[in-house]
Design a protein around this motif. Structure first.
Motif, short mmCIF file in Angstrom:
data_model
loop_
_atom_site.label_atom_id
_atom_site.label_comp_id
_atom_site.label_asym_id
_atom_site.label_seq_id
_atom_site.Cartn_x
_atom_site.Cartn_y
_atom_site.Cartn_z
N GLU A 98 0.82 -1.39 -0.11
CA GLU A 98 -0.05 -0.06 -0.06
C GLU A 98 0.77 1.31 0.12
N PHE A 99 0.52 2.46 -0.80
CA PHE A 99 1.29 3.37 -0.88
C PHE A 99 0.50 4.60 -0.48
N THR A 100 1.13 5.31 0.36
CA THR A 100 0.34 6.54 1.03
C THR A 100 1.15 7.68 1.14
N VAL A 101 0.50 9.00 1.00
CA VAL A 101 1.12 10.30 1.29
C VAL A 101 0.90 10.90 2.53
N ASN A 102 1.79 10.98 3.45
CA ASN A 102 1.66 11.78 4.75
C ASN A 102 2.09 13.04 4.63
N THR A 103 1.13 13.94 4.36
CA THR A 103 1.31 15.34 4.22
C THR A 103 1.57 16.10 5.50
N GLU A 104 1.40 15.64 6.45
CA GLU A 104 1.34 16.23 7.70
C GLU A 104 3.00 16.10 8.17
N ARG A 105 3.54 14.86 8.01
CA ARG A 105 4.88 14.65 8.25
C ARG A 105 5.92 14.77 7.07
N GLY A 106 5.46 15.13 5.96
CA GLY A 106 6.14 15.15 4.56
C GLY A 106 6.82 13.88 4.05
N LEU A 107 6.03 12.81 4.08
CA LEU A 107 6.77 11.46 3.77
C LEU A 107 5.56 10.87 2.67
N PHE A 108 6.42 10.11 1.81
CA PHE A 108 5.87 9.18 1.04
C PHE A 108 6.23 7.64 1.64
N VAL A 109 4.98 7.15 1.82
CA VAL A 109 4.94 6.05 2.68
C VAL A 109 4.70 4.66 2.05
N GLN A 110 5.52 3.78 1.81
CA GLN A 110 5.02 2.23 1.12
C GLN A 110 5.04 1.29 2.29
N ASN A 111 3.78 0.77 2.73
CA ASN A 111 3.47 -0.22 3.51
C ASN A 111 3.51 -1.67 3.22
N PHE A 112 4.14 -2.59 3.87
CA PHE A 112 4.29 -3.96 3.68
C PHE A 112 3.78 -4.66 4.68
N ASN A 113 3.53 -6.20 4.55
CA ASN A 113 3.16 -6.72 5.43
C ASN A 113 3.87 -6.72 6.80
N ASP A 114 5.42 -6.64 6.48
CA ASP A 114 6.36 -6.87 7.95
C ASP A 114 6.70 -5.10 8.12
N GLY A 115 6.31 -4.26 7.52
CA GLY A 115 6.87 -2.96 7.94
C GLY A 115 6.55 -1.79 6.82
N CYS A 116 7.43 -0.75 6.90
CA CYS A 116 6.98 0.03 5.74
C CYS A 116 8.40 0.71 5.46
N THR A 117 8.70 1.54 4.52
CA THR A 117 9.74 2.34 3.98
C THR A 117 9.17 3.80 3.66
N THR A 118 9.97 4.68 4.03
CA THR A 118 9.60 6.04 3.79
C THR A 118 10.59 7.03 3.17
N LEU A 119 10.22 7.88 2.39
CA LEU A 119 10.99 8.87 1.64
C LEU A 119 10.38 10.28 1.85
N GLY A 120 11.22 11.28 2.16
CA GLY A 120 10.58 12.46 2.44
C GLY A 120 10.46 13.25 1.29
N PHE A 121 9.40 14.36 1.41
CA PHE A 121 9.29 15.20 0.07
C PHE A 121 10.56 15.87 -0.36
N ASP A 122 11.33 16.44 0.75
CA ASP A 122 12.46 17.25 0.17
C ASP A 122 13.55 16.28 -0.24
N GLN A 123 13.52 14.99 0.11
CA GLN A 123 14.65 14.11 -0.36
C GLN A 123 14.16 13.76 -1.83
N VAL A 124 12.97 13.42 -1.93
CA VAL A 124 12.43 13.06 -3.48
C VAL A 124 12.84 14.11 -4.25
#
Length: 216
Positions: free
Chosen positions: A2-28
């Protein structure tokens, strides 16, 4: 996945069964801009689109283009100073053991970190081969925060390889009180940071933190 955009924290979030990865808006945004410039790609890089799905998709496309280019260069943080990148590259080639000092690059004030600051320089795998710090006896390490460096030393010779123009070292001191078992208090800028059973151990900690002794 599942892919979501967390505007409040400024993060792109990819959710997996065992966790997630994040990328900051600035980093991207900054990574996209650097790749577009490096490869001369015809992609729009607009700051007003920061945090949008469309920019994230452009970022993914740029990463693929960079991977396809098969460049062997080290990928440095977009905000890293050019002189820092040169020192990192030089130490990567020479295999020199380094001591890194992180801090506020606007003021030059060192933060006084004691973990993940001593080792040799390696690189990550993948398309963006970022520098990592590899501790003695290890084969992998942690990503070097190049954009937060204020000082770099050769750990064997204690020679300063680079230092921020406005570098400010923390002030360390050792006091003794009546605390059971750990009477020696090591402070940094007046704030208690560690306690020790003997003055010698406290002094060794201060020596490491200040770069006077750089043993693993």
């Amino acid at each position: 996945m599942e892919f979501t955009v967390n505007t409040e924290r400024g993060l792109f979030v990819q959710n997996f069964n065992d966790g997630c990865t994040t990328l900051g808006f600035d980093q991207v945004f900054k990574t996209l801009a650097k790749i577009v410039q490096r490869l001369g790609l015809s992609m729009p890089v607009r700051e007003d689109e920061k945090g949008t799905l469309s920019q994230y998709l452009l970022y993914k496309k740029a990463i693929k283009a960079y991977a396809d280019a098969r460049l062997s260069e080290t990928w440095h943080h977009p905000d890293a100073l050019p002189e820092v990148c040169k020192i990192i590259d030089r130490c990567l080639v020479s295999g020199a053991r380094v001591r890194l000092f992180y801090g506020d690059t606007n003021t030059g004030r060192e933060w006084g970190g004691e973990n993940d600051v001593l080792g040799t320089i390696g690189r990550t795998s993948g398309p963006l081969k970022s520098p990592i710090l590899v501790p003695k006896g290890e084969r992998s390490g942690t990503t070097i925060l190049e954009h937060c460096l204020v000082k770099i030393m050769n750990a064997d010779t204690r020679r300063v390889l680079w230092v921020h123009d406005r570098y400010q070292a923390p002030a360390f001191s050792i006091t003794e009180d009546h605390t059971p078992k750990l009477p020696f208090n090591a402070t940094m800028d007046g704030i208690s940071k560690a306690r020790f059973a003997s003055f010698a151990k406290a002094a060794a900690w201060v020596a490491f933190m200040s770069g006077e002794c750089l043993q693993d």
